[in-house]
Write a protein that holds these residues in place. Structure first.
Motif, PDB file in Angstrom:
ATOM      1  N   ALA A  16      18.180  95.374 -38.300  1.00 63.54           N
ATOM      2  CA  ALA A  16      17.795  95.507 -36.894  1.00 63.54           C
ATOM      3  C   ALA A  16      16.282  95.463 -36.736  1.00 63.54           C
ATOM      4  O   ALA A  16      15.750  94.816 -35.817  1.00 63.54           O
ATOM      5  CB  ALA A  16      18.351  96.819 -36.324  1.00 63.54           C
ATOM      6  N   ALA A  17      15.571  96.133 -37.652  1.00 64.06           N
ATOM      7  CA  ALA A  17      14.111  96.112 -37.587  1.00 64.06           C
ATOM      8  C   ALA A  17      13.568  94.708 -37.822  1.00 64.06           C
ATOM      9  O   ALA A  17      12.635  94.258 -37.136  1.00 64.06           O
ATOM     10  CB  ALA A  17      13.544  97.081 -38.624  1.00 64.06           C
TER      11      ALA A  17
ATOM     12  N   ASP B   4      21.990  99.113 -44.598  1.00 60.76           N
ATOM     13  CA  ASP B   4      21.276  97.858 -44.344  1.00 60.76           C
ATOM     14  C   ASP B   4      21.090  97.594 -42.856  1.00 60.76           C
ATOM     15  O   ASP B   4      20.210  96.819 -42.476  1.00 60.76           O
ATOM     16  CB  ASP B   4      22.040  96.689 -44.970  1.00 60.76           C
ATOM     17  CG  ASP B   4      22.029  96.728 -46.473  1.00 60.76           C
ATOM     18  OD1 ASP B   4      20.958  96.505 -47.058  1.00 60.76           O
ATOM     19  OD2 ASP B   4      23.089  97.001 -47.070  1.00 60.76           O
ATOM     20  N   ALA B   5      21.927  98.207 -42.032  1.00 58.76           N
ATOM     21  CA  ALA B   5      21.889  97.929 -40.596  1.00 58.76           C
ATOM     22  C   ALA B   5      20.524  98.224 -39.974  1.00 58.76           C
ATOM     23  O   ALA B   5      19.989  97.382 -39.231  1.00 58.76           O
ATOM     24  CB  ALA B   5      22.992  98.702 -39.884  1.00 58.76           C
ATOM     25  N   PRO B   6      19.905  99.407 -40.234  1.00 58.73           N
ATOM     26  CA  PRO B   6      18.581  99.653 -39.639  1.00 58.73           C
ATOM     27  C   PRO B   6      17.532  98.646 -40.085  1.00 58.73           C
ATOM     28  O   PRO B   6      16.695  98.218 -39.287  1.00 58.73           O
ATOM     29  CB  PRO B   6      18.240 101.072 -40.120  1.00 58.73           C
ATOM     30  CG  PRO B   6      19.545 101.695 -40.452  1.00 58.73           C
ATOM     31  CD  PRO B   6      20.400 100.580 -40.973  1.00 58.73           C
ATOM     32  N   LEU B   7      17.582  98.274 -41.380  1.00 57.91           N
ATOM     33  CA  LEU B   7      16.615  97.307 -41.885  1.00 57.91           C
ATOM     34  C   LEU B   7      16.779  95.956 -41.196  1.00 57.91           C
ATOM     35  O   LEU B   7      15.804  95.336 -40.761  1.00 57.91           O
ATOM     36  CB  LEU B   7      16.776  97.140 -43.394  1.00 57.91           C
ATOM     37  CG  LEU B   7      15.904  96.053 -44.037  1.00 57.91           C
ATOM     38  CD1 LEU B   7      14.437  96.400 -43.899  1.00 57.91           C
ATOM     39  CD2 LEU B   7      16.280  95.858 -45.506  1.00 57.91           C
TER      40      LEU B   7
END
Length: 288
Positions: free
Chosen positions: A278-279, A273-276
């Motif tokens: 962050a985006a 979930d972190a990349p999502l």
């Protein structure tokens, strides 16, 4: 004497910061996104609330013992708010750093001019948790959130220097949404402990699904109502609030996707979930 007192307060704050960073939470607590000048104060508030919440948890304690601990915490709060003298050593059942928590919290309350009533609201909600395990209607549940969640947001705003009715209203919406999201996330955990916060839950799958759908929609509406708060504050605090808002919405999405399975599985955020998130944080202004 003054230097030693200052050193004791610094050590007390350090204890609260370690406690805040040592507990898992869905949403950032005294994180690096917060302005540095706020972190110690927010950690002191968190340490106070974390301990009181632990008192209210069932565990092996009787109802009378949990009420005794919460009453003692209230007395410590009132003493710390009115005096810079240390309270008594930790009593049985209290955390070992109880003295440090209130040494730091008292300094924060006086320096930031925080309303003691907000802390008292938190304790009243924790006390209610000791005996009330069901919520049959939304007004009762929202009143609980008013005392269990909304004071935290208002305290963070006061620590940041904001005293504005509109900001408070937006903050209340976000904090209630976060509290409700946590309830829907923990449905399987709470049911196993004989507790359920979901109003209108019937005995058939269809009524349960309908009740959860209503709950998710009401929670999403609260997130939407409070979203302007994340753009109304200045500096790094706005990024802390945006990250918190996005994390809450993401958990709510997970609950909605699980549907009836949310009563048997606990949806949680993970590394994927972190990349999502962050985006979404990077494109915040373009999000609907």
């Amino acid at each position: 004497m003054v230097a030693s007192r200052a050193a004791a307060i610094d050590a007390a704050y350090a204890s609260c910061v370690r406690q805040a960073r040592g507990h898992y939470e869905n949403f950032p607590v005294a994180s690096l996104l917060l302005p540095p000048r706020m972190r110690r104060d927010v950690a002191a508030v968190y340490a106070f609330a974390r301990a009181a919440d632990d008192f209210a948890d069932e565990g092996d304690r009787s109802v009378e013992e949990r009420h005794r601990l919460l009453d003692g915490w209230l007395r410590r709060l009132q003493h710390a708010a009115s005096s810079d003298e240390e309270g008594p050593d930790a009593r049985p059942g209290e955390p070992s750093n109880a003295v440090a928590i209130f040494l730091a919290l008292g300094a924060t309350i006086r320096r930031r001019r925080l309303p003691v009533a907000l802390f008292e609201d938190l304790l009243s909600a924790f006390r209610q948790d000791v005996t009330q395990t069901r919520y049959d209607d939304w007004p009762d549940l929202l009143d609980y959130c008013r005392r269990s969640a909304n004071p935290v947001g208002r305290l963070v705003l006061r620590i940041a220097g904001y005293r504005d009715a509109q900001l408070d209203a937006w903050s209340d919406a976000v904090c209630t949404a976060l509290q409700l999201t946590n309830f829907w996330q923990d449905l399987s955990v709470d049911l196993a402990r004989g507790r359920c916060y979901l109003p209108g839950r019937g005995s058939h799958d269809e009524s349960v699904i309908a009740a959860l759908a209503v709950a998710v929609n009401r929670t999403r509406a609260l997130f939407d109502a409070g979203r302007p708060l994340c753009d109304a504050v200045r500096g790094r605090l706005r990024y802390e609030l945006r990250a918190t808002w996005l994390g809450g919405v993401r958990v709510l999405e997970r609950v909605e996707r699980l549907n009836l399975d949310a009563f048997h599985k606990r949806p949680a955020l993970g590394l994927l979930d972190a990349p999502l998130l962050a985006a979404r944080l990077l494109v915040w202004s373009s999000l609907p």
